[in-house]
Design a protein around this motif. Structure first.
Motif, PDB file in Angstrom:
ATOM      1  N   UNK A  12       0.808  -1.220   0.000  1.00 53.33           N
ATOM      2  CA  UNK A  12       0.000   0.000   0.000  1.00 53.33           C
ATOM      3  C   UNK A  12       0.838   1.265   0.000  1.00 53.33           C
ATOM      4  N   UNK A  13       2.136   1.157   0.293  1.00 52.17           N
ATOM      5  CA  UNK A  13       3.027   2.312   0.275  1.00 52.17           C
ATOM      6  C   UNK A  13       3.838   2.391  -1.005  1.00 52.17           C
ATOM      7  N   UNK A  14       3.547   1.513  -1.962  1.00 53.48           N
ATOM      8  CA  UNK A  14       4.226   1.553  -3.248  1.00 53.48           C
ATOM      9  C   UNK A  14       5.570   0.861  -3.270  1.00 53.48           C
ATOM     10  N   UNK A  15       5.921   0.109  -2.226  1.00 49.60           N
ATOM     11  CA  UNK A  15       7.203  -0.573  -2.205  1.00 49.60           C
ATOM     12  C   UNK A  15       7.097  -1.914  -2.919  1.00 49.60           C
ATOM     13  N   UNK A  16       8.160  -2.296  -3.660  1.00 47.12           N
ATOM     14  CA  UNK A  16       8.170  -3.543  -4.407  1.00 47.12           C
ATOM     15  C   UNK A  16       8.195  -4.725  -3.445  1.00 47.12           C
ATOM     16  N   UNK A  17       7.265  -5.682  -3.664  1.00 42.45           N
ATOM     17  CA  UNK A  17       7.199  -6.872  -2.804  1.00 42.45           C
ATOM     18  C   UNK A  17       7.386  -8.162  -3.598  1.00 42.45           C
ATOM     19  N   UNK A  18       7.497  -8.063  -4.920  1.00 43.18           N
ATOM     20  CA  UNK A  18       7.683  -9.270  -5.702  1.00 43.18           C
ATOM     21  C   UNK A  18       7.089  -9.111  -7.085  1.00 43.18           C
ATOM     22  N   UNK A  19       6.849 -10.270  -7.738  1.00 44.14           N
ATOM     23  CA  UNK A  19       6.319 -10.310  -9.112  1.00 44.14           C
ATOM     24  C   UNK A  19       5.189 -11.321  -9.145  1.00 44.14           C
ATOM     25  N   UNK A  20       4.102 -10.990  -9.849  1.00 42.78           N
ATOM     26  CA  UNK A  20       3.020 -11.927 -10.093  1.00 42.78           C
ATOM     27  C   UNK A  20       2.909 -12.120 -11.596  1.00 42.78           C
ATOM     28  N   UNK A  21       2.656 -13.338 -11.994  1.00 42.78           N
ATOM     29  CA  UNK A  21       2.563 -13.650 -13.419  1.00 42.78           C
ATOM     30  C   UNK A  21       1.457 -14.648 -13.700  1.00 42.78           C
ATOM     31  N   UNK A  22       0.970 -14.615 -14.938  1.00 43.52           N
ATOM     32  CA  UNK A  22      -0.059 -15.545 -15.410  1.00 43.52           C
ATOM     33  C   UNK A  22       0.434 -16.139 -16.715  1.00 43.52           C
ATOM     34  N   UNK A  23       0.406 -17.459 -16.794  1.00 43.59           N
ATOM     35  CA  UNK A  23       0.832 -18.160 -18.007  1.00 43.59           C
ATOM     36  C   UNK A  23      -0.368 -18.902 -18.579  1.00 43.59           C
ATOM     37  N   UNK A  24      -0.627 -18.678 -19.853  1.00 47.93           N
ATOM     38  CA  UNK A  24      -1.789 -19.292 -20.530  1.00 47.93           C
ATOM     39  C   UNK A  24      -1.298 -20.196 -21.656  1.00 47.93           C
ATOM     40  N   UNK A  25      -1.944 -21.350 -21.766  1.00 45.76           N
ATOM     41  CA  UNK A  25      -1.644 -22.285 -22.843  1.00 45.76           C
ATOM     42  C   UNK A  25      -2.321 -21.791 -24.119  1.00 45.76           C
ATOM     43  N   UNK A  26      -1.523 -21.374 -25.097  1.00 46.16           N
ATOM     44  CA  UNK A  26      -2.074 -20.852 -26.357  1.00 46.16           C
ATOM     45  C   UNK A  26      -1.766 -21.789 -27.513  1.00 46.16           C
ATOM     46  N   UNK A  27      -1.588 -23.070 -27.202  1.00 47.62           N
ATOM     47  CA  UNK A  27      -1.261 -24.024 -28.257  1.00 47.62           C
ATOM     48  C   UNK A  27      -2.380 -24.096 -29.288  1.00 47.62           C
ATOM     49  N   UNK A  28      -3.624 -24.191 -28.801  1.00 47.50           N
ATOM     50  CA  UNK A  28      -4.750 -24.263 -29.729  1.00 47.50           C
ATOM     51  C   UNK A  28      -4.873 -22.967 -30.528  1.00 47.50           C
ATOM     52  N   UNK A  29      -4.630 -21.855 -29.873  1.00 44.82           N
ATOM     53  CA  UNK A  29      -4.679 -20.567 -30.575  1.00 44.82           C
ATOM     54  C   UNK A  29      -3.622 -20.511 -31.670  1.00 44.82           C
ATOM     55  N   UNK A  30      -2.439 -21.032 -31.375  1.00 39.13           N
ATOM     56  CA  UNK A  30      -1.397 -21.056 -32.390  1.00 39.13           C
ATOM     57  C   UNK A  30      -1.801 -21.935 -33.572  1.00 39.13           C
ATOM     58  N   UNK A  31      -2.423 -23.093 -33.244  1.00 42.98           N
ATOM     59  CA  UNK A  31      -2.870 -23.962 -34.332  1.00 42.98           C
ATOM     60  C   UNK A  31      -3.932 -23.251 -35.179  1.00 42.98           C
ATOM     61  N   UNK A  32      -4.842 -22.549 -34.490  1.00 36.88           N
ATOM     62  CA  UNK A  32      -5.860 -21.796 -35.246  1.00 36.88           C
ATOM     63  C   UNK A  32      -5.225 -20.685 -36.067  1.00 36.88           C
ATOM     64  N   UNK A  33      -4.193 -20.061 -35.500  1.00 39.98           N
ATOM     65  CA  UNK A  33      -3.511 -18.998 -36.234  1.00 39.98           C
ATOM     66  C   UNK A  33      -2.840 -19.547 -37.483  1.00 39.98           C
ATOM     67  N   UNK A  34      -2.207 -20.727 -37.345  1.00 40.39           N
ATOM     68  CA  UNK A  34      -1.585 -21.352 -38.521  1.00 40.39           C
ATOM     69  C   UNK A  34      -2.640 -21.729 -39.554  1.00 40.39           C
ATOM     70  N   UNK A  35      -3.777 -22.251 -39.034  1.00 41.03           N
ATOM     71  CA  UNK A  35      -4.859 -22.594 -39.960  1.00 41.03           C
ATOM     72  C   UNK A  35      -5.371 -21.359 -40.684  1.00 41.03           C
ATOM     73  N   UNK A  36      -5.493 -20.252 -39.928  1.00 41.95           N
ATOM     74  CA  UNK A  36      -5.956 -19.007 -40.538  1.00 41.95           C
ATOM     75  C   UNK A  36      -4.969 -18.522 -41.597  1.00 41.95           C
ATOM     76  N   UNK A  37      -3.683 -18.635 -41.280  1.00 42.17           N
ATOM     77  CA  UNK A  37      -2.694 -18.243 -42.288  1.00 42.17           C
ATOM     78  C   UNK A  37      -2.828 -19.104 -43.542  1.00 42.17           C
ATOM     79  N   UNK A  38      -3.085 -20.415 -43.330  1.00 41.75           N
ATOM     80  CA  UNK A  38      -3.262 -21.306 -44.474  1.00 41.75           C
ATOM     81  C   UNK A  38      -4.494 -20.916 -45.282  1.00 41.75           C
ATOM     82  N   UNK A  39      -5.564 -20.520 -44.534  1.00 39.04           N
ATOM     83  CA  UNK A  39      -6.783 -20.109 -45.232  1.00 39.04           C
ATOM     84  C   UNK A  39      -6.530 -18.836 -46.046  1.00 39.04           C
ATOM     85  N   UNK A  40      -5.791 -17.901 -45.442  1.00 36.47           N
ATOM     86  CA  UNK A  40      -5.465 -16.672 -46.176  1.00 36.47           C
ATOM     87  C   UNK A  40      -4.647 -17.003 -47.416  1.00 36.47           C
ATOM     88  N   UNK A  41      -3.681 -17.924 -47.245  1.00 33.70           N
ATOM     89  CA  UNK A  41      -2.887 -18.335 -48.398  1.00 33.70           C
ATOM     90  C   UNK A  41      -3.764 -18.980 -49.465  1.00 33.70           C
TER      91      UNK A  41
END
Length: 896
Positions: free
Chosen positions: A466-495
Motif C-alpha cells: 500500500x506504500x508503493x514498495x516492491x514486494x515481488x512479481x506476479x505472473x499468469x501463463x496461458x496455454x495458447x497451443x490451440x490458438x497457435x494452431x488456429x492462427x496457422x490454420x488461418x494463415x493457411x486459409x489466407x494463403x
C-alpha cells in the motif's frame, strides 16, 4: 484528558473570536452610521444657513423690483440726473438696505446712497462696485427683457449681498434706461441674525485670509466651486461645517463656518461600550455552561466508549459489543459501532470464504498463476494447469536472477517435467529481473512434454504494497497451443484465398475451354501443394470420360474411362463423383477401397491419395482429379478449398461456353442478316419482274390501244375503248393483288382476326388447300402493330411452306391469347422434314425468317417435324401490358 482541554481551548478561542468579530462588526457598522448622521446634520445646518441668506436675497429682489419699476427713477436716468430722486438715506433705513444706486446705460452712477444701518450714518459708495460698472459687465442690466441678477461682492466694508435689475416704467415698458443696484452687507449683525435662526454660532472669513486662518485653513484648501460644502471634526465634542461663498462672477470670495456639537458620536461610543460589556459577560457565561455540558454529556461517555472499543481491539473478538445506555446521538453511535462490529464479523467471514473460493478458482482455472517473492528465494505456482503439466508448487531460487547463474542441475531435479531449452529459461529469468524493476512484460515461449509441443503466453507485473514498495512479481501463463494452431490454420486459409484470387484472375483471362482446363491443372500443382491433376469432359451419349488436360502426370498414359453400369459400385473415382455429384477421396491405405483403387491407371496409382470432383456447367459436365503423395492431404477443410476451386473453374467454363455461344450466335446473326438481305433482294426481284412482265405489258397494251384510238373509224371506237377499259381493269386487279401480297390494309384497319380470315379465303382460292382455323381470346382484341405484323407474317409464311413442301390438301391454324401470351400453332400431316438439318444448312429461308421475326419481338419458335408424319410449328409471343392493365394498341396505319 487531552480531548477535554482541547475542547475547552477551542470553545474559549471560539468565544473570544466571536467577541472580537462582533466588536469589529459593531464598530464598522455603527460608527459609519453615526458619522453619516453627523454629516447629514451638518449638511442640514448649512442648508438652513443658505436658506437664511436666500431669504435675504429674496427681500433684496423684491425691493429692487419695486424701485426698478418707477417712473421717477426712469425719468431720473432719462434726464441724466437732473430730476429729483427718491433714493434718500431715510428711505434706505426704512427699507433696511445698505446700498441703492441708479446706473446709466454707459455705467455712470447717476444717483447712489450708501448707509450704515448699525451706525445710522451714510458711508462712501464702494469702489469695488464702481470698478465693475463698465459696458458689457454682467452687473449692468441694459435690456428690458433681462432678469435681475444677484450675488455676493467682496468690498472693503465687508461682504455685500447685491441685486441688479433694469430700470423700466411703472407699467414694465421700456426701453431700459439703466440699472438699479440694491445691496445689504453681510456684517456681524446679519450673521448674528442668521445664527439666531439656526441656533448655532457662525463665523465668516475672506477666502484669501481663510487659507491661513486657524480654524479655517484645514477646510479652505479643500473647498472649491465644484465642492462648496465640507464638514470636519474640531474636537471630540465639536465639529465645523464649512460653506464656500462665491461672488457675482463665480470666484471664491468668503468661507462661512458653522460650529456643531458632536452629540451623535458621544452617544454612539456609549452604546458601543455598553454592548461590548454585555457581550463579554454573555460569552463568558455561555462558555462556562458549554464546557460543563460537553464534559458531562459528551466527553465522559466518549471516554467510556473509547475504553470499551480498546478492550475489544485488545481481545480481537469481534463478537463483543459496547454498552451505551443513553438514547441520544452517543447511544446511536454505540449502536453504529456495534453494527460495524457485526459487519466486520460478517465481512471477516465473507473474506475467509472469498479466500477459499479464490483458492479453489486458482486451482481449477486453466491458466497458471505464479509469484516471485522480493528475496528471490522461490517461485510459487498455482492452478490445475501447473499440476497437469507436471510442475511443482514451488521452485527454489538461489537468491539471484542473473542469467549467468543458471542452475547446473537438470530441471527434472526441481520437479519440472517440461522440456525447456536453455535459451527459453534464460529469457524467463531476464523477464523476471525486468519485472522486479517495475516493468510490465508479456512474452511467448514454447516447451515440450510427453512428445507434445506446447505454446504459452506469460504476463508479468510487479507487486507493490500500500506504500508503493516492491514486494515481488506476479505472473499468469496461458496455454495458447490451440490458438497457435488456429492462427496457422488461418494463415493457411489466407494463403488459400490468395491462391483462389490468383486462380480467378487467371480464369478471367481465358475464354477457351481447353485453355481453362489446362490452366486449372497447372494452377492446382503450382499453388495448392499437390503433385498432379487432370480434367476431362463427360460424354453423355456413350457415358465416357476422356482426360483432355493434365499437369504433373502424362496425359497420354491416362485411358478413356467408360461407365459400364450406372449403379456399379466399383468404378473409377471420377465416374463415381460425376454419378453422385459429390467429391470422392480415396487412398492406398483407405479401408475397403482396394477394388476402386485397382480401377486407377498405373500412373495414377503412383500417388498415395486422390480427390475426384464433379465440374458441371449449363451445357456440359467434367471430372477433376487431384493427386497427392502425402497422406491426409484431402481433409474436410482441403476438400472445401478444392470445391471452391472447382466452382471457379465451373464459372470460367460457363463463361467460355457463353462466349462460344455468343460468338456462334453472332455468326448466325450475320448469316441471318445476309439471308434477310437476300430475301429482300428476292422480294424486290419478284416485285420488279411482276411490274415488268405483267403490269408493264398491260400498261404497254393500254398505251398502244390509246395511241391507235385516233385511227379507228367512228363505228369501231366503242369496241376499241371497251378493250382498253378491260386492260385497265386487269391492271387495277394486278396492282391490288400486288399490294395485298406486300401487306393487307385490313391488318391495320380491322386487326389480326379479320386479316387472317381474309388471308385464309384467299389462300384457299389460290392453292386449293383448306385451312381449319380455331381461335380463343383474339376476337375483338387489338395487339401492338409489330406483334400483329409478326403473327400475320408467321402464319402467312407457315401456310406458304405447307403449300410448297407438305403436299396436303388441308392445314390447321390455332391462335390462343391468355395470360399476356399469344400462342400460334400451324400444323399439317404432310411430308415433314428434319428441323435441325434445315436450320443448320440454311436450306429453309422461310424458317430462318420466321425465327428471326419471332426473336425480334421477344418470342420463341418451336419446330416439331418428323419426315413422313407432318410438321407442327408453335410460336409464343409475349404481349406488352400497359400501365392500366390493358394491351398497347397504338397502331400506325402505315404498318410494317
Amino acid at each position: 484528558m487531552k480531548l477535554r482541554w482541547t475542547i475547552i481551548g477551542l470553545i474559549l478561542l471560539t468565544l473570544l473570536g466571536l467577541v472580537a468579530v462582533i466588536s469589529i462588526t459593531l464598530q464598522s457598522n455603527l460608527s459609519p452610521l453615526f458619522h453619516d448622521q453627523e454629516q447629514q446634520h451638518a449638511s442640514l445646518t448649512i442648508r438652513q444657513v443658505q436658506q437664511a441668506i436666500e431669504e435675504r436675497y429674496r427681500l433684496l429682489e423684491n425691493t429692487a423690483a419695486n424701485l426698478a419699476y418707477s417712473d421717477a427713477n426712469y425719468a431720473l436716468l432719462q434726464s441724466g440726473g437732473r430730476a429729483s430722486s427718491e433714493l434718500t438715506s431715510n428711505r434706505l433705513a426704512n427699507l433696511e438696505m445698505n446700498l441703492v444706486a441708479l446706473v446709466s446705460l454707459d455705467g455712470r452712477v447717476i444717483n447712489a446712497s450708501t448707509y450704515d444701518l448699525s451706525q445710522d450714518q451714510e458711508i462712501p459708495f464702494p469702489g469695488e462696485i464702481q470698478a465693475h460698472l463698465q459696458a458689457g459687465d454682467a452687473l449692468l442690466r441694459t435690456a428690458a427683457d433681462q432678469e435681475s441678477m444677484r450675488g455676493l461682492l467682496r468690498t472693503e466694508t465687508g461682504p455685500l449681498l447685491l441685486v441688479s435689475a433694469p430700470v423700466l416704467r411703472s407699467d414694465g415698458s421700456g426701453p431700459a434706461q439703466g440699472t438699479l443696484l440694491v445691496g445689504r452687507f453681510l456684517d456681524a449683525e446679519e450673521l448674528q441674525r442668521i445664527s439666531q435662526v439656526v441656533h448655532l454660532p457662525l463665523a465668516l472669513k475672506d477666502y484669501d485670509s481663510a487659507l491661513t486662518a486657524p480654524g479655517f485653513s484645514d477646510a479652505a484648501g479643500l473647498l472649491n466651486t465644484a465642492s462648496p460644502n465640507l464638514s470636519l471634526p474640531a474636537s471630540e465634542s465639536e465639529m465645523h461645517a464649512y460653506q464656500l461663498l462665491s461672488d457675482l462672477y463665480g470666484q471664491p470670495a468668503y468661507v462661512l463656518r458653522v460650529s456643531l456639537n458632536r452629540t451623535a458620536v458621544r452617544s454612539s461610543q456609549l452604546v458601543l461600550n455598553y454592548l461590548l460589556i454585555t457581550l463579554a459577560a454573555s460569552v463568558l457565561l455561555f462558555g462556562i455552561i458549554a464546557v460543563l455540558s460537553i464534559d458531562r454529556l459528551l466527553l465522559a461517555p466518549l471516554q467510556r466508549l473509547g475504553r470499551q472499543v480498546a478492550q475489544i481491539g485488545q481481545h480481537g473478538d469481534l463478537s463483543e459489543r459496547v454498552t451505551i445506555a443513553s438514547r441520544d446521538e452517543l447511544g446511536r453511535l454505540g449502536a453504529d459501532i456495534n453494527q460495524m462490529l457485526a459487519d466486520l464479523q460478517q465481512s471477516q467471514r465473507r473474506r475467509q470464504e472469498s479466500e477459499e473460493r479464490f483458492g479453489r478458482l486458482i486451482e481449477s482455472m486453466d491458466d497458471m498463476v505464479f509469484t516471485l517473492d522480493e528475496g528471490i528465494t522461490q517461485i510459487n505456482l498455482y492452478g490445475d494447469k501447473a499440476h497437469k503439466l507436471g510442475l511443482p508448487e514451488s521452485i527454489p531460487l538461489p537468491g539471484s536472477l542473473e542469467a549467468v547463474e543458471l542452475p547446473d542441475r537438470p530441471l527434472q531435479d526441481y520437479g519440472i517435467a517440461l522440456n525447456i531449452s536453455a535459451e527459453t529459461l534464460r529469457n524467463h529469468l531476464v523477464s523476471l529481473q525486468q519485472a522486479l524493476t517495475g516493468q510490465h512484460l508479456s512474452f511467448e515461449w514454447a516447451a515440450q512434454s510427453d512428445s507434445q509441443d506446447y505454446s504459452f503466453q506469460s504476463v508479468l507485473s510487479p507487486m507493490t504494497d500500500d506504500k508503493g514498495r516492491m514486494t515481488g512479481v506476479v505472473g499468469v501463463t496461458r496455454d495458447i497451443s490451440e490458438m497457435k494452431r488456429l492462427e496457422n490454420t488461418l494463415r493457411q486459409r489466407v494463403s488459400d484465398l490468395n491462391a483462389l484470387n490468383e486462380v480467378s484472375r487467371a480464369f478471367l483471362s481465358q475464354l477457351e475451354a481447353q485453355a481453362i482446363m489446362q490452366e486449372s491443372c497447372r494452377l492446382l500443382v503450382k499453388l495448392f501443394d499437390v503433385e498432379a491433376a487432370w480434367v476431362g469432359y463427360f460424354n453423355e451419349e456413350d457415358m465416357t470420360v476422356l482426360p483432355t488436360a493434365a499437369d504433373g502426370i502424362e496425359l497420354a498414359r491416362l485411358p478413356l474411362l467408360t461407365t459400364q453400369n450406372k449403379t456399379a459400385s466399383v468404378q473409377h473415382p471420377a465416374l463415381v463423383a460425376l454419378r453422385d455429384k459429390a467429391p470422392v477421396v480415396i487412398g492406398q491405405d483407405t479401408p475397403g477401397v482396394s477394388a476402386i483403387w485397382d480401377t486407377l491407371a498405373p500412373i495414377e496409382r503412383a500417388f498415395n491419395e486422390l480427390l475426384a470432383l464433379p465440374v458441371s456447367t449449363d451445357g456440359s459436365r467434367a471430372a477433376l482429379v487431384i493427386f497427392s503423395r502425402q497422406k491426409n492431404s484431402f481433409l474436410p477443410g482441403a476438400i472445401q478449398l478444392f470445391q471452391a476451386f472447382s466452382n471457379l473453374m465451373t464459372i470460367a467454363l460457363s463463361n467460355a461456353e457463353l462466349f462460344n455461344q455468343v460468338r456462334t450466335d453472332q455468326a448466325r446473326l450475320q448469316l441471318l442478316s445476309h439471308r434477310l438481305v437476300e430475301i429482300q433482294e428476292d422480294d424486290r426481284r419478284e416485285i420488279a419482274l411482276e411490274l415488268h412482265d405483267e403490269i408493264g405489258q398491260l400498261l404497254t397494251g393500254l398505251k398502244i390501244k390509246l395511241d391507235a384510238a385516233g385511227a379507228i373509224p367512228a363505228g369501231d371506237i366503242l369496241k376499241h375503248l371497251e378493250g382498253a377499259r378491260q386492260l385497265a381493269d386487269d391492271l387495277i386487279k394486278k396492282v391490288r393483288n400486288l399490294s395485298l401480297d406486300l401487306r393487307p390494309s385490313m391488318l391495320d384497319d380491322l386487326g389480326l382476326l379479320p386479316a387472317l380470315l381474309w388471308h385464309f379465303d384467299r389462300y384457299t382460292s389460290l392453292t386449293g388447300i383448306r385451312v381449319q382455323f380455331a381461335q380463343r381470346g383474339i376476337d375483338g382484341q387489338r395487339f401492338p402493330p409489330n406483334l400483329e405484323t409478326t403473327a400475320y407474317r408467321v402464319i402467312q409464311e407457315g401456310l406458304t411452306n405447307i403449300a410448297r413442301h407438305a403436299g396436303v390438301t388441308e392445314a390447321t391454324v390455332r391462335t390462343i391469347y391468355e395470360d399476356q401470351l399469344l400462342t400460334i400453332q400451324i400444323e399439317d400431316r404432310g411430308a415433314g422434314f428434319t428441323a435441325a438439318e434445315a436450320l443448320e444448312n440454311g436450306s429453309s429461308r422461310g424458317l430462318l425468317g420466321m425465327r428471326e421475326r419471332v426473336a425480334f419481338v421477344g418470342g420463341s419458335l418451336t419446330i416439331d417435324s418428323v419426315p413422313g408424319w407432318g410438321t407442327l410449328l408453335v410460336v409464343e409471343l409475349p404481349v406488352q401490358q400497359t400501365g392500366n392493365g390493358g394491351v398497347s394498341d397504338d397502331h400506325n396505319p402505315a404498318g410494317g
